[in-house]
Design a protein around this motif. Structure first.
Motif, short mmCIF file in Angstrom:
data_model
loop_
_atom_site.label_atom_id
_atom_site.label_comp_id
_atom_site.label_asym_id
_atom_site.label_seq_id
_atom_site.Cartn_x
_atom_site.Cartn_y
_atom_site.Cartn_z
N SER A 72 0.84 -1.19 0.00
CA SER A 72 0.00 0.00 0.00
C SER A 72 0.88 1.25 0.00
O SER A 72 2.07 1.19 0.33
N VAL A 73 0.30 2.37 -0.37
CA VAL A 73 1.03 3.64 -0.44
C VAL A 73 0.62 4.50 0.75
O VAL A 73 -0.57 4.65 1.05
N ALA A 74 1.61 5.05 1.43
CA ALA A 74 1.35 5.91 2.59
C ALA A 74 0.72 7.22 2.11
O ALA A 74 1.20 7.84 1.15
N MET A 75 -0.32 7.64 2.78
CA MET A 75 -1.00 8.88 2.44
C MET A 75 -0.58 9.98 3.41
O MET A 75 -0.53 9.77 4.62
N PRO A 76 -0.24 11.17 2.89
CA PRO A 76 0.12 12.27 3.79
C PRO A 76 -1.07 12.72 4.62
O PRO A 76 -2.23 12.54 4.24
N VAL A 77 -0.76 13.28 5.78
CA VAL A 77 -1.79 13.82 6.65
C VAL A 77 -1.52 15.30 6.88
O VAL A 77 -0.39 15.77 6.74
N HIS A 78 -2.55 16.03 7.23
CA HIS A 78 -2.40 17.47 7.42
C HIS A 78 -1.71 17.77 8.74
O HIS A 78 -1.97 17.13 9.77
N HIS A 79 -0.80 18.73 8.69
CA HIS A 79 -0.14 19.23 9.90
C HIS A 79 0.12 20.72 9.69
O HIS A 79 0.66 21.12 8.66
N ASP A 80 -0.25 21.51 10.67
CA ASP A 80 -0.14 22.97 10.53
C ASP A 80 1.29 23.44 10.32
O ASP A 80 1.51 24.51 9.74
N ASP A 81 2.26 22.66 10.78
CA ASP A 81 3.65 23.11 10.72
C ASP A 81 4.37 22.72 9.44
O ASP A 81 5.54 23.09 9.25
N TYR A 82 3.69 21.98 8.55
CA TYR A 82 4.37 21.48 7.35
C TYR A 82 3.51 21.73 6.12
O TYR A 82 2.27 21.76 6.21
N GLY A 85 0.59 17.93 1.96
CA GLY A 85 1.07 16.81 1.16
C GLY A 85 2.48 16.37 1.47
O GLY A 85 2.99 15.46 0.81
N SER A 86 3.14 16.99 2.46
CA SER A 86 4.54 16.66 2.74
C SER A 86 4.73 15.89 4.03
O SER A 86 5.83 15.39 4.29
N TYR A 87 3.70 15.77 4.85
CA TYR A 87 3.86 15.21 6.20
C TYR A 87 3.17 13.86 6.31
O TYR A 87 2.02 13.69 5.90
N HIS A 88 3.91 12.89 6.87
CA HIS A 88 3.38 11.54 7.06
C HIS A 88 3.54 11.13 8.51
O HIS A 88 4.49 11.53 9.18
N GLU A 89 2.63 10.30 8.97
CA GLU A 89 2.78 9.64 10.25
C GLU A 89 2.60 8.14 10.05
O GLU A 89 1.60 7.71 9.47
#
Length: 725
Positions: A72-82, A85-89
């Motif tokens: 599967s492909v990791a989907m980015p999540v929203h983060h106010d500091d980044y 589309g660039s932040y993953h957990e």
């Protein structure tokens, strides 16, 4: 019954004969097996009917039953500091995974609880931020050896993630001592940040992320903590390579299981020790998994497919080929695309190595092709010699407009003539205080002070001198390198005297390893030479053997990249000329071990002191001690020898390079403007072989080479001035 593996670095396993399965498992394992559209699989399944599938016995496990899954492909999540589309957990957690459709579920640890972990898709020059959350249990479910460094007095479950192959700041590299526990309750001494920043300033490539915690890597990776990181760039898109559903990452791992389907990992080596549980010299599984499925199959269309293949096994190597003798079109290695495709019928992968290939199935319609393993290091059987199967049975879904380009990535080259330092780095074996074999790099344990301290924006040559009876996949963090050559040497002479006596000619890189690499096979009884450019980052990095049991037991060393300590250009003849006459009698003897070893610091001083072209000599030293020699490559030295290799000379002389003394590990040899091979008495195409008697190899002198002098205007001028004097 499992065939015993009798070599030291494989582990025989006692077979448990208690067939008292749980009733629910008995129903699962003994049910009538489904069949996919493949005649060979039907026959194999028929032969297993009426038998129970015992996960601990590969003879009972039918092959080619499960389709090859695409991670599967990791989907980015929203983060106010980044940026969007660039932040993953990704969450490291315990989960259940079914390795085979006739197995019960197996307890694993995985990123997001998956094997493999989700694939992170990244773009060149666009920073990707990843936070790896440690939500693992407080106790490890595999046998933990508390005698290893950092395991004696720290938490049992620690983790840190290394993005393998990435050019990244050291604080995001996944240093083994940057580990942390759940909720960051405890952290290691080099822990700096919770969110890793991957700047992606490098060509597109097949990278992978995996656990790298000190003394736990072997267990955490075996548990399932590994995943792909695919870095893409604009060139890749323009090349029209197979993409989408026709591009498939393949993670190959060998695994063994207990009868209940749980992962089997040995808790003792195949010889008596006083420690229990104890680390072992190496672990070989008796089944082969691809993307978490045992011996899967893939139904394909008659067209081109791209496969990004990774060996993520702890210890096992693979030599892969197609059963129909078909061709692999190799387009990339560890560090990205090749200059041009290479046509191969087989290729080798040691742990952590990757290859990027295209298989064209357009002429194989109706065929069933098996991906075979012919690796010769360990005895193979009908289970470990088979990886998976391709069935060319699907109709073509539209026109295949993908291509295999004639040109891929123009190679800018690595100019080894600019190398400042040549390091001779022995790979050695000893025993620890418990009588267990312990393999080391450079004669040092992990916690010894750093002896490899490259200067930023410098090119270096590293020579891995393998004195052990096994090959080793050597991995360097941060950089991609080029393999220069391998050359056989007399191991006994080196072990006894520290002298490198070559016994045969240099061997070029194998056809499948001519691109950029971050893992190299250090062959038995050979000096393996690589070249790299240290740039962009300073700080604390690591180099190690990627056999994970070796890595966890001290075959790992620090790299400290320091600020620029080299001149832009080494002093040249007329630049450094003084009115002082040249020494009348240059040193004639091999440098003795009593002199101080050349380290990074002394090498820096040496570079400043070397004057090129002031003597009609070459930079070589023979065991017998020849005249007209100046500063042979050696671990020791004196003032006259400049503790390293004097750069360019004029006399057409040259003999074998030797390294004397017990401590050759820190042999950072200063190199001048001549080609790097002059320090190893090899000048490539310019070498003129002067002695090639078979007896020379027997008496310890080996083949020698005559080196051409530097012909640049400055050196010609220096030679003319000297002759006139």
């Amino acid at each position: 019954m499992r065939e015993p593996l009798f070599l030291l670095f494989s582990l025989p396993r006692m077979i448990v004969h208690d067939w008292d399965f749980l009733h629910t498992y008995d129903e699962i394992a003994c049910r009538i097996l489904p069949v996919h559209a493949n005649n060979k699989s039907r026959k194999e399944v028929h032969n297993t009917m009426g038998k129970c599938v015992n996960p601990s016995d590969p003879n009972s496990i039918p092959k080619f039953m499960d389709p090859l899954p695409k991670p599967s492909v990791a989907m980015p999540v929203h983060h106010d500091d980044y940026p969007d589309g660039s932040y993953h957990e990704l969450e490291m957690k315990e989960g259940l995974h079914r390795y085979h459709q006739n197995f019960p579920e197996t307890k694993i640890w995985g990123y997001d609880g998956l094997i493999p972990g989700p694939t992170i898709e990244a773009r060149k020059d666009k920073t990707t931020y990843v936070k790896y959350l440690n939500n693992l249990p407080e106790e490890h479910f595999l046998p933990l050896d508390r005698t290893l460094h950092s395991s004696i007095d720290t938490a049992d479950v620690r983790t840190v993630v290394h993005l393998h192959g990435a050019k990244v700041d050291w604080e995001s590299d996944g240093h083994p001592e940057a580990w942390y526990t759940k909720n960051y309750e405890m952290t290691g001494p080099t822990f700096k940040r919770q969110v890793h920043a991957y700047t992606n300033h490098q060509p597109g490539a097949t990278l992978w992320y995996h656990d790298h915690a000190m003394s736990l890597t072997r267990l955490n990776v075996y548990s399932g903590l590994a995943g792909f990181y695919l870095l893409r760039d604009a060139l890749e898109e323009r090349l029209r390579l197979p993409s989408g559903k026709y591009e498939i990452p393949m993670m190959i791992q060998d695994r063994s299981f207990n009868e209940d389907g749980s992962l089997f990992y040995p808790d003792t080596p195949p010889f008596p020790v006083t420690v229990h549980p104890s680390i072992t010299p190496g672990v070989l599984g008796d089944t082969i998994a691809v993307n978490g499925k045992l011996w899967p199959y893939l139904n394909v269309e008659p067209r081109k497919y791209r496969f990004r293949i990774l060996n993520a096994s702890n210890r096992r190597g693979y030599s892969l080929s197609l059963s129909n003798g078909g061709t692999f079109h190799q387009i990339g290695t560890d560090g990205g695309l090749l200059e041009a495709p290479a046509e191969l019928t087989s290729f080798d992968l040691l742990p952590a190595e990757r290859t990027d290939i295209i298989i064209d199935f357009s002429t194989m319609q109706g065929q069933t092709i098996t991906l075979l393993n012919n690796d010769p290091e360990f005895p193979l059987n009908e289970h470990t010699s088979v990886v998976m199967q391709f069935s060319v049975c699907l109709p073509l879904d539209g026109e295949d407009d993908s291509q295999i380009p004639e040109t891929l990535y123009p190679d800018m080259g690595l100019h080894t003539e600019h190398a400042h330092i040549v390091r001779n780095l022995p790979l050695t074996a000893t025993t620890d205080e418990y009588g267990r074999p312990m393999l080391m790099l450079n004669g040092h344990m992990y916690h010894d002070p750093a002896s490899e301290k490259p200067s930023i924006d410098s090119i270096e040559i590293w020579n891995f001198i393998n004195t052990t009876p096994i090959q080793h996949p050597i991995h360097l963090h941060l950089i991609q390198f080029k393999i220069l050559e391998r050359r056989p040497f007399d191991v006994d002479v080196f072990t006894e005297t520290g002298e490198i006596v070559f016994t045969g000619p240099a061997e070029p890189p194998r056809e499948y390893e001519r691109g950029w690499k971050d893992v190299v096979k250090a062959d038995v009884g050979k000096v393996t030479s690589i070249a790299m450019h240290w740039k962009d980052f300073t700080g604390n990095y690591i180099w190690h053997c990627h056999f994970l049991e070796h890595e966890d037991h001290d075959m790992m060393r620090p790299i400290t990249i320091i600020e620029d300590a080299h001149p832009v250009q080494l002093p040249h003849a007329d630049d450094a000329h003084t009115d002082d006459p040249a020494p009348a009698d240059p040193p004639t003897d091999t440098v003795t071990p009593e002199g101080p070893p050349v380290t990074d610091e002394t090498a820096e001083e040496t570079v400043d002191e070397v004057t090129e072209g002031t003597d009609d000599t070459t930079a070589n030293t023979d065991a017998e001690g020849n005249e007209d020699s100046n500063a042979g490559t050696a671990a020791g030295g004196n003032d006259d020898s400049a503790e390293g290799t004097a750069a360019e000379g004029a006399d057409d002389s040259g003999v074998n390079t030797t390294v004397e003394g017990d401590d050759v590990s820190d042999a950072g040899t200063a190199v001048g403007g001549t080609d790097w091979k002059s320090t190893m008495a090899i000048q490539g195409d310019e070498a003129i072989e002067t002695q090639n008697s078979p007896d020379r190899a027997k008496n310890g002198t080996g083949t020698t080479y005559k080196l051409k002098p530097c012909n640049c205007p400055k050196c010609r001028y220096a030679r003319k001035r000297k002759k006139s004097n």
